[in-house]
Design a protein around this motif. Structure first.
Motif, PDB file in Angstrom:
ATOM      1  N   GLY A  68      12.533 -17.572  -1.625  1.00  0.00           N
ATOM      2  CA  GLY A  68      11.538 -16.698  -2.206  1.00  0.00           C
ATOM      3  C   GLY A  68      10.779 -17.382  -3.329  1.00  0.00           C
ATOM      4  O   GLY A  68      11.242 -18.352  -3.921  1.00  0.00           O
ATOM      5  N   THR A  69       9.601 -16.878  -3.621  1.00  0.00           N
ATOM      6  CA  THR A  69       8.791 -17.437  -4.705  1.00  0.00           C
ATOM      7  C   THR A  69       8.527 -16.367  -5.750  1.00  0.00           C
ATOM      8  O   THR A  69       8.579 -15.167  -5.474  1.00  0.00           O
ATOM      9  CB  THR A  69       7.453 -17.983  -4.180  1.00  0.00           C
ATOM     10  N   TYR A 176      11.477 -22.780 -12.826  1.00  0.00           N
ATOM     11  CA  TYR A 176      12.147 -21.481 -12.984  1.00  0.00           C
ATOM     12  C   TYR A 176      12.882 -21.165 -11.691  1.00  0.00           C
ATOM     13  O   TYR A 176      12.311 -21.248 -10.602  1.00  0.00           O
ATOM     14  CB  TYR A 176      11.115 -20.402 -13.291  1.00  0.00           C
ATOM     15  N   ILE A 177      14.161 -20.823 -11.806  1.00  0.00           N
ATOM     16  CA  ILE A 177      14.964 -20.441 -10.640  1.00  0.00           C
ATOM     17  C   ILE A 177      15.633 -19.115 -10.942  1.00  0.00           C
ATOM     18  O   ILE A 177      16.324 -18.971 -11.948  1.00  0.00           O
ATOM     19  CB  ILE A 177      16.030 -21.495 -10.301  1.00  0.00           C
ATOM     20  N   GLU A 178      15.415 -18.148 -10.092  1.00  0.00           N
ATOM     21  CA  GLU A 178      15.965 -16.800 -10.280  1.00  0.00           C
ATOM     22  C   GLU A 178      16.869 -16.437  -9.100  1.00  0.00           C
ATOM     23  O   GLU A 178      16.505 -16.652  -7.947  1.00  0.00           O
ATOM     24  CB  GLU A 178      14.827 -15.786 -10.397  1.00  0.00           C
ATOM     25  N   VAL A 179      18.027 -15.889  -9.408  1.00  0.00           N
ATOM     26  CA  VAL A 179      18.979 -15.514  -8.371  1.00  0.00           C
ATOM     27  C   VAL A 179      19.547 -14.142  -8.658  1.00  0.00           C
ATOM     28  O   VAL A 179      19.372 -13.608  -9.751  1.00  0.00           O
ATOM     29  CB  VAL A 179      20.127 -16.537  -8.292  1.00  0.00           C
ATOM     30  N   ASN A 180      20.235 -13.550  -7.677  1.00  0.00           N
ATOM     31  CA  ASN A 180      20.865 -12.260  -7.932  1.00  0.00           C
ATOM     32  C   ASN A 180      22.380 -12.362  -7.830  1.00  0.00           C
ATOM     33  O   ASN A 180      22.925 -13.353  -7.343  1.00  0.00           O
ATOM     34  CB  ASN A 180      20.313 -11.183  -6.983  1.00  0.00           C
ATOM     35  N   LEU A 274      20.623 -18.701   1.022  1.00  0.00           N
ATOM     36  CA  LEU A 274      19.166 -18.900   1.044  1.00  0.00           C
ATOM     37  C   LEU A 274      18.385 -17.691   0.562  1.00  0.00           C
ATOM     38  O   LEU A 274      17.359 -17.828  -0.092  1.00  0.00           O
ATOM     39  CB  LEU A 274      18.719 -19.268   2.459  1.00  0.00           C
ATOM     40  N   SER A 275      18.842 -16.491   0.885  1.00  0.00           N
ATOM     41  CA  SER A 275      18.054 -15.292   0.590  1.00  0.00           C
ATOM     42  C   SER A 275      18.187 -14.834  -0.855  1.00  0.00           C
ATOM     43  O   SER A 275      17.566 -13.843  -1.242  1.00  0.00           O
ATOM     44  CB  SER A 275      18.487 -14.153   1.521  1.00  0.00           C
ATOM     45  N   THR A 276      18.990 -15.498  -1.666  1.00  0.00           N
ATOM     46  CA  THR A 276      19.248 -15.026  -3.023  1.00  0.00           C
ATOM     47  C   THR A 276      18.386 -15.695  -4.074  1.00  0.00           C
ATOM     48  O   THR A 276      18.514 -15.373  -5.249  1.00  0.00           O
ATOM     49  CB  THR A 276      20.723 -15.267  -3.393  1.00  0.00           C
ATOM     50  N   VAL A 277      17.524 -16.619  -3.678  1.00  0.00           N
ATOM     51  CA  VAL A 277      16.821 -17.449  -4.657  1.00  0.00           C
ATOM     52  C   VAL A 277      15.316 -17.201  -4.654  1.00  0.00           C
ATOM     53  O   VAL A 277      14.703 -17.027  -3.606  1.00  0.00           O
ATOM     54  CB  VAL A 277      17.091 -18.945  -4.381  1.00  0.00           C
ATOM     55  N   ASP A 280       9.825 -21.033  -8.952  1.00  0.00           N
ATOM     56  CA  ASP A 280       8.486 -21.413  -9.369  1.00  0.00           C
ATOM     57  C   ASP A 280       8.625 -22.815  -9.975  1.00  0.00           C
ATOM     58  O   ASP A 280       9.422 -23.002 -10.899  1.00  0.00           O
ATOM     59  CB  ASP A 280       7.927 -20.434 -10.398  1.00  0.00           C
ATOM     60  N   PRO A 281       7.944 -23.842  -9.480  1.00  0.00           N
ATOM     61  CA  PRO A 281       6.883 -23.805  -8.474  1.00  0.00           C
ATOM     62  C   PRO A 281       7.425 -23.664  -7.048  1.00  0.00           C
ATOM     63  O   PRO A 281       8.607 -23.853  -6.799  1.00  0.00           O
ATOM     64  CB  PRO A 281       6.202 -25.168  -8.654  1.00  0.00           C
ATOM     65  N   ASP A 282       6.523 -23.325  -6.148  1.00  0.00           N
ATOM     66  CA  ASP A 282       6.875 -23.087  -4.749  1.00  0.00           C
ATOM     67  C   ASP A 282       6.920 -24.413  -3.992  1.00  0.00           C
ATOM     68  O   ASP A 282       6.047 -24.728  -3.198  1.00  0.00           O
ATOM     69  CB  ASP A 282       5.831 -22.142  -4.124  1.00  0.00           C
ATOM     70  N   ASP A 283       7.960 -25.196  -4.260  1.00  0.00           N
ATOM     71  CA  ASP A 283       8.088 -26.479  -3.565  1.00  0.00           C
ATOM     72  C   ASP A 283       9.398 -26.603  -2.800  1.00  0.00           C
ATOM     73  O   ASP A 283       9.774 -27.684  -2.377  1.00  0.00           O
ATOM     74  CB  ASP A 283       7.957 -27.641  -4.563  1.00  0.00           C
TER      75      ASP A 283
END
Length: 479
Positions: A68-69, A176-180, A274-277, A280-283
């Motif tokens: 995700g972005t 920036y990396i965001e997870v749940n 894979l679905s938890t992240v 930014d940036p979208d690379d």
């Protein structure tokens, strides 16, 4: 051959027995083979990211479309050192009632940051410094006033969280990396659990965690409780220590020979997260993956933010913590300069023959003249200059001209250095070389106010403190 209406389900690589990965339709069937070095690099990256966020991903086997972005407003560096903000988001309103009960999370709606870490990757890409930011840090949230640092996300999402961390640390965030929270459980379970050591018993009904002092093997749910609980003497500060211990344990497990050699376990680990992240940036994090290829457990160091008050009562009535501003500033300045935190900051001592950077006011003798019709202006100026520390013998004189609008510091040849010191004490004064004896001040109708002399003795300051650090190797349990 398929009929025209048959769905292209892609190609399964590795076989169902190994938890294989299905390639997208149309992708060529290539042998699924990687060198040992490549596998090791991928696992290091996957393990490091998943551990540090307490919920992240084995992204090097993923395509950017699977991650995700999010727009956090970061500026990515083209190369060199990099500062990464890792945010664990406690989002509960999309959980089922069964999941909420199982994880002991409660049913509060909305999103808040449960974990915030700044990770610095050195310019040579061989050292990683991880700094956990206490969630109870009392700080300035841009545009919102004074609040706990973890409220920034709730006020303004990723952008405000990033801006708040930048303001508090002085670092520029480049990624920036965001997870749940659910992803953490998947990471731990896909690696077969983690081993932790607690020096004290923990009994926390809120998280459902009950551990005796000693070494324990934890599955994903219990590891989440261990990383989140505050049911020990130092509350959030102990929690940071436990999170760093869990990160190290996950890194150790991810880098183990068993994980490297087992395709099924490796594929399960990668695919489960894979679905938890969101990034930014979208690379797709592929650039970061390359940079972390040489990192080992000894290269990952954890540091704590120096604190001045661990029991601060905020104006809102909340319990919070205050940073030791000077020590924290020094620590983040070293990180920003890409210096090793374990090494003291080098100091340069002046050589005995070095000349002082400025001339002392007490060694300067000057004259004062009133260049206006304002009575007493010369005497007031003399008094200010004497108070500053200059020597002003005799009574102030008067100039023949009485129309000086600006104050002028005039000096003879060879007196420029001393004249500059005098001019610095008189805001707005002009400096002019002239045919005079020494230095003289002609006071103009601007009626200058002489500055107060700065203390000649430097104020006592705290010595530079080397932050307490531990490597990931030191954090793992020793059997």
């Amino acid at each position: 051959m398929r009929g025209s209406g048959e769905e292209d389900a892609g190609v399964l690589v590795g076989g169902d027995a190994y938890g294989g990965v299905r390639l997208p339709p149309g992708r060529p069937r290539r042998p699924f083979k990687r060198s040992a070095k490549a596998r090791r690099r991928n696992v290091i990256v996957a393990g490091f990211l998943s551990a540090c966020v307490l919920v992240t991903t084995g992204v090097v086997w993923a395509t950017p479309r699977q991650i995700g972005t999010v727009d956090a407003g970061v500026t990515a560096p083209t190369r060199g050192a990099e500062n990464i903000l890792l945010v664990g988001v406690d989002k509960r309103d999309d959980l089922t009632r069964q999941q909420q009960n199982r994880l002991k999370l409660g049913r509060e709606a909305g999103q808040r940051t449960d974990t915030m870490m700044v990770i610095h990757l050195s310019e040579d890409h061989r050292r990683v410094t991880v700094v956990s930011l206490p969630r109870d840090t009392w700080t300035t949230v841009p545009g919102k006033g004074e609040h706990k640092i973890n409220s920034a996300y709730q006020f303004g999402g990723p952008k405000l969280a990033k801006q708040t961390v930048e303001a508090a640390t002085g670092l520029q965030i480049n990624r920036y990396i965001e997870v749940n929270i659910l992803g953490f459980i998947d990471v731990v379970d896909s690696l077969g659990g983690v081993t932790v050591c607690t020096p004290v018993p923990i009994n926390d009904p809120k998280t459902g965690l009950n551990l005796q002092a000693g070494t324990h093997q934890l599955d994903g749910v219990r590891a989440l409780g261990y990383a989140r609980t505050r049911a020990t003497a130092r509350s959030d500060l102990d929690r940071i220590d436990r999170q760093q211990q869990v990160i190290s344990a996950l890194l150790n497990r991810a880098l183990s020979a068993d994980t490297l050699a087992n395709p099924g376990k490796l594929a399960s680990f990668v695919n489960s997260t894979l679905s938890t992240v969101k990034v930014d940036p979208d690379d797709g994090l592929l650039g970061l993956a390359t940079q972390l290829r040489d990192v080992s457990l000894e290269d990952v160091k954890f540091a704590e933010v120096p604190l001045a008050n661990v029991d601060f009562k905020a104006p809102t009535g909340e319990s919070a913590v205050l940073w030791d501003k000077q020590a924290a500033r020094d620590m983040f300045a070293k990180i920003n300069a890409d210096q090793d935190l374990t090494k003291p900051t080098p100091t340069v001592s002046p050589s005995p023959s070095a000349k002082p950077s400025a001339i002392a006011p007490g060694s300067i003798t000057l004259k004062v003249k009133n260049g206006t019709l304002i009575t007493g202006l010369g005497a007031r100026t003399k008094a200010g200059l004497v108070a500053y520390g200059f020597k002003v013998p005799g009574e102030p004189g008067n100039t023949s001209k009485k129309d000086y609008k600006k104050t002028v510091v005039r000096y003879a040849a060879g007196q420029e250095g001393a004249a500059r010191v005098v001019a610095a004490a008189i805001p707005g004064a002009d400096l002019k070389k002239a045919d005079v004896d020494g230095i003289e001040v002609i006071v103009g109708s601007d009626q200058p106010k002489i500055q107060k002399q700065k203390a000649t003795t430097a104020p006592t300051s705290k010595p530079s403190v080397t932050p307490t650090t531990k490597t990931a190797m030191q954090n793992i349990c020793k059997k």
